[in-house]
Scaffold this motif. Structure first.
Motif, mmCIF file in Angstrom:
data_model
loop_
_atom_site.group_PDB
_atom_site.id
_atom_site.type_symbol
_atom_site.label_atom_id
_atom_site.label_comp_id
_atom_site.label_asym_id
_atom_site.label_seq_id
_atom_site.Cartn_x
_atom_site.Cartn_y
_atom_site.Cartn_z
ATOM 1 N N ASN A 1 0.990 5.318 0.906
ATOM 2 C CA ASN A 1 0.374 6.196 1.897
ATOM 3 C C ASN A 1 1.038 7.557 1.791
ATOM 4 O OD1 ASN A 1 1.273 7.202 4.895
ATOM 5 N ND2 ASN A 1 -0.904 6.709 4.813
ATOM 6 N N TYR B 192 0.841 -1.194 0.000
ATOM 7 C CA TYR B 192 0.000 0.000 0.000
ATOM 8 C C TYR B 192 0.880 1.250 0.000
ATOM 9 C CZ TYR B 192 -3.600 -3.220 1.711
ATOM 10 O OH TYR B 192 -4.476 -4.260 1.863
ATOM 11 N N TRP C 25 -4.574 6.734 1.660
ATOM 12 C CA TRP C 25 -4.086 5.392 1.320
ATOM 13 C C TRP C 25 -4.531 4.987 -0.087
ATOM 14 C CZ3 TRP C 25 -1.134 2.296 4.576
ATOM 15 C CH2 TRP C 25 -1.003 2.749 5.892
#
Length: 122
Positions: free
Chosen positions: A96, A94, A112
């Motif tokens: 961010n 992910y 995110w």
């Protein structure tokens, strides 16, 4: 207001390489810190690497020397070059970011991406 979209995940053999990309879009004034996290099955989400607005970087011990984080501020993009991949690198990755928007430039929000799967096969 802000969308982060990752790409570049996939299936790779042990020792191989992948390059993840994450592009942010929206009414973005500034991104102070960009990060890559990952979460393996049954594991907690962990910080992999981070880069701030002047290019200072930090890495998890498990990826030091193998992964490189970089950013293109003009494109609102962050990248993660992953080399010498191991089965334990298998996870959803992910991106961010701490983002300030036009109209609220002193307030940073946490955003995110949706994640991209990286699978390292042995």
């Amino acid at each position: 207001q802000v969308q982060l979209v990752e790409s570049g995940g996939g299936l790779v053999q042990v020792g191989g390489s992948l390059r993840l990309s994450c592009v942010a879009s929206g009414s973005i004034y500034n991104i102070s810190v960009r990060r890559w996290y990952r979460q393996g099955v049954g594991k907690l989400r962990e910080l992999v690497a981070a880069i701030d607005s002047i290019g200072r970087t930090t890495y998890a011990d498990s990826v030091k020397g193998r992964f490189t984080i970089s950013a293109d501020n003009a494109k609102n993009a962050v990248y993660l070059q992953m080399n010498s991949l191991k089965p334990e690198d298998t996870a959803v990755y992910y991106c961010n970011g701490n983002v300030a928007l036009y109209g609220s430039i002193s307030s940073y929000g946490d955003y995110w991406g949706q994640g991209t799967q990286v699978t390292v096969s042995s």
